[in-house]
Design a protein around this motif. Sequence first.
Motif, mmCIF file in Angstrom:
data_model
loop_
_atom_site.group_PDB
_atom_site.id
_atom_site.type_symbol
_atom_site.label_atom_id
_atom_site.label_comp_id
_atom_site.label_asym_id
_atom_site.label_seq_id
_atom_site.Cartn_x
_atom_site.Cartn_y
_atom_site.Cartn_z
ATOM 1 N N GLY A 198 0.808 -1.208 0.000
ATOM 2 C CA GLY A 198 0.000 0.000 0.000
ATOM 3 C C GLY A 198 0.841 1.256 0.000
ATOM 4 N N ALA A 199 0.165 2.382 -0.191
ATOM 5 C CA ALA A 199 0.848 3.678 -0.198
ATOM 6 C C ALA A 199 0.876 4.237 1.212
ATOM 7 C CB ALA A 199 0.159 4.619 -1.173
ATOM 8 N N SER A 200 -0.157 4.967 1.615
ATOM 9 C CA SER A 200 -0.144 5.558 2.950
ATOM 10 C C SER A 200 -0.030 4.521 4.074
ATOM 11 C CB SER A 200 -1.375 6.447 3.158
ATOM 12 O OG SER A 200 -2.567 5.740 2.950
ATOM 13 N N PRO A 201 -0.625 3.297 3.946
ATOM 14 C CA PRO A 201 -0.460 2.326 5.037
ATOM 15 C C PRO A 201 0.978 1.858 5.247
ATOM 16 C CG PRO A 201 -2.366 1.754 3.706
ATOM 17 C CD PRO A 201 -1.609 2.814 2.956
ATOM 18 N N SER A 202 1.827 2.026 4.239
ATOM 19 C CA SER A 202 3.215 1.557 4.369
ATOM 20 C C SER A 202 4.138 2.599 4.991
ATOM 21 C CB SER A 202 3.760 1.177 2.990
ATOM 22 O OG SER A 202 4.043 2.328 2.206
ATOM 23 N N LEU A 203 3.646 3.818 5.190
ATOM 24 C CA LEU A 203 4.515 4.887 5.694
ATOM 25 C C LEU A 203 4.842 4.643 7.164
ATOM 26 C CD1 LEU A 203 2.648 7.816 3.951
ATOM 27 C CD2 LEU A 203 4.822 6.800 3.264
ATOM 28 N N PRO A 204 6.120 4.636 7.531
ATOM 29 C CA PRO A 204 6.510 4.243 8.889
ATOM 30 C C PRO A 204 6.430 5.388 9.904
ATOM 31 C CG PRO A 204 8.466 4.647 7.584
ATOM 32 C CD PRO A 204 7.292 4.825 6.644
ATOM 33 N N HIS A 205 6.205 5.034 11.150
ATOM 34 C CA HIS A 205 6.237 5.984 12.264
ATOM 35 C C HIS A 205 7.686 6.282 12.632
ATOM 36 C CE1 HIS A 205 5.802 7.438 16.448
ATOM 37 N NE2 HIS A 205 4.604 7.849 16.056
ATOM 38 N N ARG A 206 7.914 7.463 13.181
ATOM 39 C CA ARG A 206 9.291 7.868 13.521
ATOM 40 C C ARG A 206 9.974 6.898 14.474
ATOM 41 N NH1 ARG A 206 5.650 11.368 15.286
ATOM 42 N NH2 ARG A 206 5.308 11.749 17.502
ATOM 43 N N ASP A 207 9.223 6.271 15.381
ATOM 44 C CA ASP A 207 9.850 5.316 16.301
ATOM 45 C C ASP A 207 10.427 4.129 15.537
ATOM 46 O OD1 ASP A 207 9.134 6.941 18.395
ATOM 47 O OD2 ASP A 207 7.400 5.753 18.994
ATOM 48 N N GLU A 208 9.702 3.670 14.496
ATOM 49 C CA GLU A 208 10.214 2.578 13.663
ATOM 50 C C GLU A 208 11.485 2.998 12.933
ATOM 51 O OE1 GLU A 208 7.135 0.349 11.268
ATOM 52 O OE2 GLU A 208 5.980 2.134 11.816
ATOM 53 N N VAL A 209 11.464 4.204 12.395
ATOM 54 C CA VAL A 209 12.614 4.685 11.634
ATOM 55 C C VAL A 209 13.821 4.860 12.542
ATOM 56 C CG1 VAL A 209 13.514 6.592 10.235
ATOM 57 C CG2 VAL A 209 11.158 5.795 9.917
ATOM 58 N N ASP A 210 13.623 5.463 13.701
ATOM 59 C CA ASP A 210 14.740 5.682 14.614
ATOM 60 C C ASP A 210 15.333 4.358 15.087
ATOM 61 O OD1 ASP A 210 14.359 8.383 14.306
ATOM 62 O OD2 ASP A 210 13.253 8.652 16.184
ATOM 63 N N ALA A 211 14.461 3.366 15.371
ATOM 64 C CA ALA A 211 14.954 2.052 15.792
ATOM 65 C C ALA A 211 15.702 1.370 14.652
ATOM 66 C CB ALA A 211 13.788 1.182 16.263
ATOM 67 N N PHE A 212 15.175 1.485 13.446
ATOM 68 C CA PHE A 212 15.806 0.901 12.252
ATOM 69 C C PHE A 212 17.206 1.466 12.042
ATOM 70 C CE2 PHE A 212 16.494 1.081 7.605
ATOM 71 C CZ PHE A 212 16.300 -0.243 7.252
ATOM 72 N N LEU A 213 17.344 2.787 12.166
ATOM 73 C CA LEU A 213 18.642 3.415 12.003
ATOM 74 C C LEU A 213 19.588 3.068 13.138
ATOM 75 C CD1 LEU A 213 17.542 6.949 10.737
ATOM 76 C CD2 LEU A 213 18.440 5.057 9.374
ATOM 77 N N ALA A 214 19.050 3.002 14.371
ATOM 78 C CA ALA A 214 19.894 2.663 15.517
ATOM 79 C C ALA A 214 20.482 1.267 15.381
ATOM 80 C CB ALA A 214 19.093 2.789 16.803
ATOM 81 N N GLU A 215 19.674 0.340 14.872
ATOM 82 C CA GLU A 215 20.159 -1.039 14.679
ATOM 83 C C GLU A 215 21.316 -1.077 13.676
ATOM 84 O OE1 GLU A 215 16.801 -3.212 13.367
ATOM 85 O OE2 GLU A 215 15.799 -3.208 15.340
ATOM 86 N N ARG A 216 21.342 -0.108 12.786
ATOM 87 C CA ARG A 216 22.390 -0.061 11.761
ATOM 88 C C ARG A 216 23.453 0.967 12.079
ATOM 89 N NH1 ARG A 216 17.950 -2.053 10.555
ATOM 90 N NH2 ARG A 216 17.640 -3.619 8.917
ATOM 91 N N SER A 217 23.431 1.448 13.315
ATOM 92 C CA SER A 217 24.450 2.381 13.822
ATOM 93 C C SER A 217 24.548 3.643 12.982
ATOM 94 C CB SER A 217 25.821 1.693 13.900
ATOM 95 O OG SER A 217 25.775 0.573 14.733
ATOM 96 N N VAL A 218 23.368 4.134 12.570
ATOM 97 C CA VAL A 218 23.315 5.393 11.828
ATOM 98 C C VAL A 218 22.839 6.474 12.783
ATOM 99 C CG1 VAL A 218 22.265 6.647 9.919
ATOM 100 C CG2 VAL A 218 22.866 4.225 9.664
ATOM 101 N N ASN A 219 23.598 7.543 12.919
ATOM 102 C CA ASN A 219 23.206 8.665 13.758
ATOM 103 C C ASN A 219 22.340 9.621 12.951
ATOM 104 O OD1 ASN A 219 24.727 7.814 16.025
ATOM 105 N ND2 ASN A 219 26.580 8.632 15.062
ATOM 106 N N ALA A 220 21.128 9.878 13.434
ATOM 107 C CA ALA A 220 20.243 10.798 12.722
ATOM 108 C C ALA A 220 19.566 11.715 13.719
ATOM 109 C CB ALA A 220 19.202 10.033 11.922
#
Length: 318
Positions: free
Chosen positions: A296-318
Motif C-alpha cells: 500500500g501507499a499511505s499504510p506503508s509509511l513508517p512511524h518515527r519510532d520505527e525509523v529511529d529504531a531501524f537506524l539505531a540497529e544499523r548504527s546510523v546517527n540521525a
Amino acid sequence: MSQTQSSAPTGGVLIVGSITADLTTFSTRLPARGETILGEDFTLVLGGKGANQAVAAGLAGGEAHMVACVGTDLFSNLVTDGLRSAGVNIEHVRSVPGPTGIAHIRVDASGENDIVMVPLANAALSEEQIDTAFADRAATSRVLLTQLEIPWALTQYAIRKGHEAGLTVILDPAPAAVLDDAIWPLVDIVTPNETEARILTGVPVTDTDSAIEAGRWFTDRGARYALITMAAAGAVLVSAETTLHFDSFEVDAVDTTAAGDAFAGYLGSSIALGYELPAAISRAIGAGALAVTKRGASPSLPHRDEVDAFLAERSVNA
C-alpha cells in the motif's frame, strides 16, 4: 555538517499537492497488453504524492499542513479521514464538485509497480487557495514540499511563494516532466530518482558518477542542492561545491509504491524539526527503506519510532 538534531524550534511543513484514492491490485506479474489475469489482493486507501508526503511528514514528527482539493464523491471521506487520522492539518483542503482524484496502481510479486493517476479534483486547486494557506501558515512553517501531480503553473506558483516566504523549498519532480529553467534558482532541494533525473536532464543515471553529472545539471541552473535517489544504490547529494554519497539499506521489498513519498516527507519534516541536512537525508532513506517492506501507499509509511529504531540497529546517527 554534523548528523545531529539542532536546537532550532519545531516548524511546520506546508505540503501543496495531490490527494487521491488509491485503488491497488496485487498479482504475481503484470498482464501483457490485452491480457486478463487473476490477482491476489486489492486495497482502497488514501494516496496521492501530496497526501502521502503529508502523512509521512506527520509521522516523522513534524506539523504537516495540507493544501489540496478533494471531490464530493464517495471517496472524499476516505481521503480526508485518512489525513486527519495521521495528524495532518486539513483546514486548507477544499471540497469541490465532482470526483476525487484517483490512482490505479498495479503491483507484481517483486514489489515493482506501475501507476495511472487521474487528477480530477486536484485540477481545481487555485492560486487564491495557496495564497490563503501561506497567509495562515507560512510564518510558522519552515519547509514547503511540492510535486507535479497538480497543474505545473500552481506548483510553480507555490514554489515562488515558498521562496519569497523564506521557506526551504523541496521539489519532488514526479511524475517527471520538462520544466521551466527559471524555477531552479527558487528550489533549495530537488529530489529526482534515476528515471526522473534522466527525463529532466537528459543524463542516463546508472551509477554515482552519472548521478553527480545529473545533479550538476540542476545546480548549474540555480538549484541549491540536487538529491538523486537510486534505490538500492543509495542517494547522491550534489551542491555547487561538494558531493556526498549515502548508502541504502538492504530490505525485502514487497511494494515500492510510496517509497519516494516516505523519503520526501521525512526529509521535509526532519529539516523543519532542525536536523542538519545529512542527518535528515539518513532519516529519509531509512523511512523509504521501511516503506517498501509493506503493501500500500499511505499504510506503508513508517512511524518515527520505527525509523529511529531501524537506524539505531544499523548504527546510523540521525
